[in-house]
Scaffold this active site. Structure first.
Site, short mmCIF file in Angstrom:
data_model
loop_
_atom_site.label_atom_id
_atom_site.label_comp_id
_atom_site.label_asym_id
_atom_site.label_seq_id
_atom_site.Cartn_x
_atom_site.Cartn_y
_atom_site.Cartn_z
N ARG A 1 2.71 -12.37 3.92
CA ARG A 1 1.72 -11.79 4.67
C ARG A 1 1.47 -10.41 4.26
O ARG A 1 2.38 -9.49 4.09
CB ARG A 1 1.96 -11.63 6.22
N GLN B 1 4.53 7.74 5.63
CA GLN B 1 4.16 6.46 4.71
C GLN B 1 3.29 6.78 3.47
O GLN B 1 2.03 6.41 3.73
CB GLN B 1 3.68 5.46 5.48
N LEU C 1 -5.58 -0.30 -1.10
CA LEU C 1 -4.75 -0.05 -2.44
C LEU C 1 -5.42 1.25 -3.07
O LEU C 1 -4.49 1.81 -3.89
CB LEU C 1 -4.67 -1.36 -3.18
N ASN D 1 0.83 -1.22 0.07
CA ASN D 1 -0.03 0.20 -0.11
C ASN D 1 0.81 1.18 -0.07
O ASN D 1 0.47 2.18 -0.65
CB ASN D 1 -0.89 -0.07 1.23
N ASP E 1 0.88 6.62 0.40
CA ASP E 1 0.07 5.32 -0.06
C ASP E 1 0.83 5.75 -1.79
O ASP E 1 0.94 6.53 -2.50
CB ASP E 1 -0.88 5.72 -0.27
N GLU F 1 -3.96 -9.37 5.28
CA GLU F 1 -4.13 -8.55 6.25
C GLU F 1 -5.27 -7.57 6.09
O GLU F 1 -5.03 -6.49 5.38
CB GLU F 1 -2.85 -7.73 6.89
N HIS G 1 1.99 -8.03 16.63
CA HIS G 1 2.85 -7.13 17.06
C HIS G 1 2.09 -5.54 17.23
O HIS G 1 2.65 -4.67 17.50
CB HIS G 1 3.83 -6.91 15.97
N ASP H 1 0.54 -6.75 3.69
CA ASP H 1 -0.14 -5.80 4.51
C ASP H 1 -1.00 -4.76 4.21
O ASP H 1 -1.14 -4.63 2.86
CB ASP H 1 1.29 -4.94 4.95
C1 NOJ Z 1 -0.23 -3.08 9.59
C2 NOJ Z 1 0.78 -3.71 10.24
O1 NOJ Z 1 0.50 -4.48 11.13
C3 NOJ Z 1 0.93 -2.43 11.54
O2 NOJ Z 1 1.89 -2.48 11.96
C4 NOJ Z 1 1.54 -1.14 10.19
O3 NOJ Z 1 1.86 -0.22 11.07
C5 NOJ Z 1 0.47 -0.87 9.35
N1 NOJ Z 1 -0.13 -2.28 8.75
C6 NOJ Z 1 1.12 -0.21 7.99
O4 NOJ Z 1 1.92 -0.67 7.64
#
Ligand code: NOJ
Length: 532
Positions: free
Chosen positions: A199, A169, A206, A103, A171, A243, A308, A201
């Site tokens: 995995r 971050q 998107l 993303n 997009d 995710e 996490h 993210d």
């Molecule tokens: C989901 C991740 O699990 C998280 O740790 C992250 O901050 C966000 N996506 C952004 O990438």
């Protein structure tokens, strides 16, 4: 089980490489350190590890802000170290998946640097720009504690750029075919190194479309199908794990007709397990299971108790969220965004019975379970640390200085107090038959032995008592009756006639007869295999 895809009954284990094991005394965990600890993971019975991002990154979001998709941050090692890890893991029948962050990139990524400094750069259109911050108003803000808008003004670019997470971050613009292609190249690069999948993210975000909440858009599914087709063509057997922090009916399309994701996290079930344990009733879990649509035969849910991030409360009602905060986050420092930044053991009062019961649910409900590193020994958290770092502290290997994690100065403070390494550590638990580690290990071994647990079948049993979650898991001739008493009191249950009979108690390893009535100690659980 042999005909089933490997991931359907696999046990996953999530690792922060930085926090797991340091091999070179620089205070930061690394790939070689992880390789040294594979025997431990094999002892536990893990089938697949998922490592959090290890790419070069300014670490504003612990590596989810990537500055170079084709490298490894030197703090963790290099590509050869990764290859070595993969082959050492494979030699132990352990697979390895990595994060694929589609993303967004870090603002330090050269694409963004080029994009912001030159309107005519081919990279400008890799990101989402606007002259106003008024577009896509219906998209929610995810990091509500830190961000006030999904748009940030960039002085250099003279425009706003779009970001769903931190403003560092930006997009990526998936409407640009070049971006779509770049990400396939990224996937190819890591799959060629031999990893077993990704995995993926933050996939709901998107694309952006006016008048929508910019989540789960049809265009996203079109792209994900391309990604899957590419994987199937060149890398069969490797997996994509989705995710998407969404309700099950909104995650369902990510499985497509079995032609998008192989697996998807089941987010909403997680907070409901905590509700069930606190209320001593299973109805919230049952309700979300009823709301969970069937998924294609070649797909599987992933279930987890912690990860996490903060324990997310996005997939509950406002009222439930307040209740969860009252129950599980009495100290305001425990709250983060729409969630709770605590680990499993402190959440459950370090009560061994509750910890086992939560694991019993994790390992017997439908879906492939994921363990968050350290939760198998019940390690604690550190609320003094910023953001989610408090649940990403160094793994507690033994009671030597710095928990046996490093000979140097650890990158982070460790857990203090009663759940710190002096009392909670791997060394003291692996050989202690009564330890939490050994209970979890036993559950994993039993789960893997029985096809019923990997199947999608799940039937609630009416045991006439709302405190006891009773259900049947079944595959072929393998039928399990699972009983979990969620309450702090002994409970009497009635087993319907069709489920009475002779069973094997999997933990006690002896035969038992289940008659009409049964009394059950507080927070206890039974896994019973039906005699056929
Ligand atoms: C989901 C991740 O699990 C998280 O740790 C992250 O901050 C966000 N996506 C952004 O990438």
């Amino acid at each position: 089980m042999n005909n089933e895809p490997w991931y359907k009954n696999a046990v996953f284990y999530e690792i922060s490489v930085r926090a797991f094991k340091d091999s070179n005394s620089d205070g930061r965990g690394d790939l070689r350190g992880l390789t040294e600890k594979l025997d431990y993971l094999q002892t536990l019975g893990v089938d697949c590890i998922w490592i959090m991002p290890i790419y070069p990154s300014p670490l504003n979001d612990d590596g989810y802000d990537i500055a170079d998709y084709y490298n490894i941050d030197p703090a963790y090692g290099n590509l050869d170290d990764l290859k070595e890890l993969i082959s050492a893991a494979h030699a132990r029948n352990i697979r390895l998946v990595m994060d694929l962050v589609l993303n967004h990139t870090s603002d330090a990524h050269p694409w963004f640097q080029a994009a912001r400094s030159d309107k005519n750069s081919p990279y400008r259109d890799y990101y989402v720009w606007s002259d106003t911050d008024q577009k896509y108003k219906d998209a929610r803000i995810i990091f509500v504690d830190t961000e006030t808008s999904n748009w940030t003004w960039d002085e250099q670019a003279g425009q706003y750029f779009w970001h769903r997470f931190y403003s560092s971050q930006p997009d990526l613009n998936f409407d640009n075919p070049k971006v779509q292609e770049e990400m396939l190249n990224v996937a190819r690069f890591w799959l060629d190194l031999g990893i077993d999948g990704f995995r993926a993210d933050a996939v709901p975000y998107l694309f952006e479309r006016e008048g929508t909440n910019c989540e789960n858009l049809p265009e996203t599914h079109v792209y994900l199908k391309k990604l899957r087709a590419f994987m199937d063509q060149h890398y069969p057997e490797r997996i994509l794990l989705c995710e998407a922090n969404q309700y099950p009916e909104d995650v369902r399309p990510y499985f497509g007709d079995g032609d998008q994701f192989h697996m998807g996290f089941h987010f909403p079930i997680m907070p409901r397990i905590y509700m069930a344990l606190k209320k001593g009733r299973f109805e919230d879990v049952a309700e979300i299971m009823r709301r969970t649509p069937p998924i294609p035969e070649n797909c599987q849910w992933c279930t987890f108790l912690r990860n996490h991030d903060e324990l997310t409360l996005e997939m509950v009602t406002e009222e439930e969220r307040q209740w969860m905060w009252e129950q599980y986050a009495p100290d305001p420092r425990m709250k983060l965004n729409l969630g709770i930044r605590r680990r499993l053991a402190p959440l459950l009062d370090n009560d061994r019975r509750k910890l086992e019961l939560a694991n019993s649910l994790l390992f017997t409900l439908p879906g492939a379970p994921i363990i968050y590193y350290g939760d198998e020994i019940g390690m604690g958290d550190n609320l003094d640390l910023f953001d989610r770092n408090g649940v990403r502290t160094p793994m507690q290997w033994d009671d030597s200085p710095n928990a046996g994690f490093t000979d140097g100065t650890p990158f982070s403070e460790l857990v203090k107090g009663r759940l710190g390494y002096q009392r909670i550590n791997v060394a003291s638990q692996v050989n202690d038959p009564d330890s939490l580690f050994r209970s979890v290990k036993r559950m994993i071994a039993l789960r893997k032995k029985h096809e019923a647990f990997g199947s999608s079948s799940m039937e609630w049993v009416d045991a006439g008592n709302p405190h006891v979650a009773a259900y049947i898991r079944q595959h072929g001739a393998d039928t399990m009756l699972i009983l979990n008493n969620l309450s702090d009191a002994a409970q009497c249950i009635r087993i319907p006639q069709e489920h009475q009979g002779s069973y094997l108690d999997l933990f006690a390893a002896h035969q038992t007869t289940i008659a009409n009535e049964l009394t059950f100690p507080p927070y206890s659980y039974l896994w019973l295999q039906k005699h056929t």
